[in-house]
Enzyme design. Structure first.
Site, PDB file in Angstrom:
ATOM      1  N   SER A   1       8.681   7.588 -44.078  1.00  0.00           N
ATOM      2  CA  SER A   1       8.852   8.470 -42.986  1.00  0.00           C
ATOM      3  C   SER A   1       8.333   7.604 -41.692  1.00  0.00           C
ATOM      4  CB  SER A   1       8.091   9.728 -43.286  1.00  0.00           C
ATOM      5  OG  SER A   1       6.747   9.674 -43.356  1.00  0.00           O
TER       6      SER A   1
ATOM      7  N   HIS B   1       9.418  11.527 -49.370  1.00  0.00           N
ATOM      8  CA  HIS B   1       8.777  10.832 -50.265  1.00  0.00           C
ATOM      9  C   HIS B   1       9.275  11.079 -51.595  1.00  0.00           C
ATOM     10  CE1 HIS B   1       4.965   9.818 -47.585  1.00  0.00           C
ATOM     11  NE2 HIS B   1       6.401   9.165 -47.284  1.00  0.00           N
TER      12      HIS B   1
ATOM     13  N   GLU C   1       3.123  16.252 -47.554  1.00  0.00           N
ATOM     14  CA  GLU C   1       1.985  16.264 -48.203  1.00  0.00           C
ATOM     15  C   GLU C   1       1.098  17.168 -48.210  1.00  0.00           C
ATOM     16  OE1 GLU C   1       0.141  12.383 -46.835  1.00  0.00           O
ATOM     17  OE2 GLU C   1       2.279  11.701 -46.701  1.00  0.00           O
TER      18      GLU C   1
ATOM     19  N   GLU D   1       4.193   8.402 -53.340  1.00  0.00           N
ATOM     20  CA  GLU D   1       2.739   7.993 -53.548  1.00  0.00           C
ATOM     21  C   GLU D   1       1.878   8.657 -54.817  1.00  0.00           C
ATOM     22  OE1 GLU D   1       1.305   9.550 -49.827  1.00  0.00           O
ATOM     23  OE2 GLU D   1       2.471   8.222 -48.656  1.00  0.00           O
TER      24      GLU D   1
ATOM     25  N   ASP E   1       0.015  16.695 -44.566  1.00  0.00           N
ATOM     26  CA  ASP E   1       0.998  15.987 -43.536  1.00  0.00           C
ATOM     27  C   ASP E   1       2.377  16.716 -43.526  1.00  0.00           C
ATOM     28  OD1 ASP E   1       2.458  14.221 -41.953  1.00  0.00           O
ATOM     29  OD2 ASP E   1       2.066  12.311 -43.446  1.00  0.00           O
TER      30      ASP E   1
ATOM     31  N   GLU F   1      -1.575  17.148 -40.349  1.00  0.00           N
ATOM     32  CA  GLU F   1      -0.915  15.941 -39.622  1.00  0.00           C
ATOM     33  C   GLU F   1       0.446  16.008 -39.191  1.00  0.00           C
ATOM     34  OE1 GLU F   1      -1.511  12.336 -42.221  1.00  0.00           O
ATOM     35  OE2 GLU F   1       0.243  11.455 -41.517  1.00  0.00           O
TER      36      GLU F   1
ATOM     37  N   ASP G   1      -0.076  11.052 -36.242  1.00  0.00           N
ATOM     38  CA  ASP G   1       0.467   9.966 -36.994  1.00  0.00           C
ATOM     39  C   ASP G   1       1.750   9.176 -36.336  1.00  0.00           C
ATOM     40  OD1 ASP G   1       1.490   7.999 -38.765  1.00  0.00           O
ATOM     41  OD2 ASP G   1       2.064   9.175 -40.158  1.00  0.00           O
TER      42      ASP G   1
ATOM     43  N   LYS H   1      -2.808   3.310 -39.040  1.00  0.00           N
ATOM     44  CA  LYS H   1      -2.055   2.328 -39.899  1.00  0.00           C
ATOM     45  C   LYS H   1      -1.957   0.971 -39.361  1.00  0.00           C
ATOM     46  CE  LYS H   1       0.985   6.251 -41.862  1.00  0.00           C
ATOM     47  NZ  LYS H   1       2.311   6.764 -41.794  1.00  0.00           N
TER      48      LYS H   1
ATOM     49  N   SER I   1      -5.144   5.099 -42.943  1.00  0.00           N
ATOM     50  CA  SER I   1      -4.235   5.411 -43.686  1.00  0.00           C
ATOM     51  C   SER I   1      -3.166   4.178 -44.456  1.00  0.00           C
ATOM     52  CB  SER I   1      -3.155   6.340 -43.226  1.00  0.00           C
ATOM     53  OG  SER I   1      -1.990   6.701 -43.977  1.00  0.00           O
ATOM     54  N   HIS I   2      -3.041   4.553 -45.807  1.00  0.00           N
ATOM     55  CA  HIS I   2      -1.882   3.655 -46.306  1.00  0.00           C
ATOM     56  C   HIS I   2      -0.547   3.936 -45.980  1.00  0.00           C
ATOM     57  CE1 HIS I   2      -1.179   7.007 -49.619  1.00  0.00           C
ATOM     58  NE2 HIS I   2      -1.073   7.641 -48.337  1.00  0.00           N
ATOM     59  N   ARG I   3       0.370   3.339 -46.588  1.00  0.00           N
ATOM     60  CA  ARG I   3       1.892   3.781 -46.428  1.00  0.00           C
ATOM     61  C   ARG I   3       2.404   4.288 -47.774  1.00  0.00           C
ATOM     62  NH1 ARG I   3       3.599   2.627 -41.267  1.00  0.00           N
ATOM     63  NH2 ARG I   3       5.168   4.547 -41.783  1.00  0.00           N
ATOM     64  N   SER I   4       3.423   4.794 -47.534  1.00  0.00           N
ATOM     65  CA  SER I   4       4.187   5.341 -48.995  1.00  0.00           C
ATOM     66  C   SER I   4       4.610   4.173 -49.890  1.00  0.00           C
ATOM     67  CB  SER I   4       5.440   6.278 -48.546  1.00  0.00           C
ATOM     68  OG  SER I   4       6.168   5.707 -48.051  1.00  0.00           O
TER      69      SER I   4
ATOM     70  N   LYS J   1      -6.812   8.013 -45.952  1.00  0.00           N
ATOM     71  CA  LYS J   1      -5.690   8.681 -46.712  1.00  0.00           C
ATOM     72  C   LYS J   1      -5.128   7.735 -47.483  1.00  0.00           C
ATOM     73  CE  LYS J   1      -1.568   9.891 -44.950  1.00  0.00           C
ATOM     74  NZ  LYS J   1      -0.384  10.781 -44.477  1.00  0.00           N
TER      75      LYS J   1
END
Ligand SMILES: O=C(O)[C@@H](CO)OP(=O)(O)O
Ligand SMILES: [Mg+2]
Length: 399
Positions: free
Chosen positions: A42, A146, A155, A196, A232, A273, A300, A325, A352-355, A376
């Site tokens: 996303s 996701h 999320e 995730e 999110d 988010e 984000d 990110k 934050s991570h990514r998917s 996150k």
């Protein structure tokens, strides 16, 4: 000592099975750093450009590697990142790819830390970092981009805000994830997992709120410290033709703002988010005005870790929090600058991570280095636990 002597680039697998860019950086005194770029599903409209890995690698070999090798010191992160920007020459890394840029930027940071013999968080954040830890936001139930046939909201995130330590917080989130699975079982709802590692059940958003509320309060009772939850919404993905799409139903912007504000109060949400479209600074500002005193409204896709977009948001009061990110903007320097601008303006940074992820754990160090209040990075699954376990190691002085 930290002069770069080689930069090697290769394609490796990410957690979705797609290729991504991995970089190895070596220095003259034998310092070594390795890092890999994550990848979003996303993605925000204003993110730096991710090129197909083969193209990104070829372009970085042609334009960036010759400017780095023998020329730049890995220990000087601003110089590394400025060289990447100069080699690329565009605003958004469309020449060498933000995936090549971020992999090299992070690998150089690790090589610099290796030469100094310091943990990465300390090399990046300085001697006085390492005592404060971020609260992990853990994805427990999700859908959106996701996972198919699951919730509209992307999320539902556990937030163990009362945990006495980062390790207890990490284990609390895993317990909420396990408890959510039991509740789904009790309701006879089958649930696969999304990208995730969150449960991706075929339930309505209303049901997911209920299940999350129950899971969080059960684990809170068991562990004896406060656990909240957040969202999110990834609303840009729902926004089409001027309205927000929830399956067959739609909401106008005003209805979306009312809905989110109601959920904040009904479920005591600690975090929301991307509640609105990535171009709607005004809607963000209105919602922040309404509920920003009791929850975090985080941008984000709105800010894409970009200081210019963040400044626009600060000017109108669009949010009280920013998601960070590194691959959204391309370098660690840019990510640091965004955190600093945010905290100077009283906003909370969420690293934050990514998917799509790899075993790379740089963001755990980035969170400690920047003193970010939140991170996150999922709840379970190897590419997520890589970061969570690294946080536990940092707290245990074991890195
Ligand atoms: O929207 C998000 O915040 C992220 C990570 O959870 O998803 P993606 O990497 O797909 O953009
Ligand atoms: Mg998001």
């Amino acid at each position: 000592m930290t002069r770069i002597t080689s930069v090697a680039l290769r394609r490796v697998l990410d957690s979705r099975g797609n290729p991504t860019v991995e970089a190895d950086v070596l220095t003259e005194s034998g310092g070594f750093g390795r890092a890999a770029a994550p990848s979003g599903a996303s993605t925000g409209e204003y993110e730096a450009i991710e090129l197909p890995p083969t193209e990104a690698i070829a372009a970085a070999r042609r334009h960036a590697v010759p400017r780095l090798v023998d020329e730049v010191h890995a220990g000087n992160q601003r110089e590394v990142d400025a060289t990447l920007r100069a080699a690329d020459g565009s605003e958004n890394f469309s020449e060498i790819g933000a995936n090549s840029a971020v992999a090299i930027s992070m690998a150089a940071a690790k090589a610099g830390a290796d030469v100094l013999g310091a943990p990465l968080y300390q090399h990046l954040g300085g001697a006085f970092r390492g005592d404060n830890f971020p609260t992990p936001l853990g994805n427990v139930i999700g859908g959106g981009e996701h996972a198919k046939e699951a919730t509209n909201i992307q999320e539902f995130l556990a937030a163990p805000v009362g945990a006495p330590s980062v390790s207890e917080a990490v284990f609390a989130n895993a317990k909420v994830h396990a408890r959510a699975s039991e509740i789904l079982d009790e309701r006879d709802v089958p649930a696969a997992k999304g990208d995730e590692g969150a449960w991706a059940p075929p339930v309505s958003d209303a049901d997911a709120f209920e299940i999350m509320g129950e899971a969080v309060s059960d684990v809170e009772d068991e562990l004896g410290f406060e656990i909240g939850f957040g969202l999110d919404i990834a609303a840009s993905e729902m926004f089409e033709d001027g309205v927000y799409h929830y399956g067959d139903e739609t909401k106008t912007t005003d209805e979306q703002i009312d809905y989110v504000a109601e959920m904040v109060d009904e479920y005591d949400l600690v975090y929301v988010e991307d509640p609105l479209d990535e171009n709607d600074y005004e809607g963000f500002a209105e919602l922040t005005e309404r509920v920003g005193d009791r929850t975090l409204i985080c941008g984000d896709d709105l800010f894409v870790t970009n200081v210019d977009r963040l400044q626009d948001g600060i000017d109108v009061g669009a949010a009280n929090s920013i998601l960070i990110k590194p691959n959204q903007i391309g370098t660690l320097t840019d990510a640091f600058d965004a955190v600093e601008l945010a905290s100077r303006n009283g906003m909370d940074a969420v690293i934050s991570h990514r998917s799509g992820e790899t075993e790379d754990a740089t963001i755990a160090h980035l969170a400690v280095a920047t003193d970010a209040p939140f991170i996150k990075t999922g709840t379970v699954q190897g590419e997520r636990t890589a970061k969570l376990n690294e946080l536990i190691r940092i707290a245990d002085d074991a890195v």
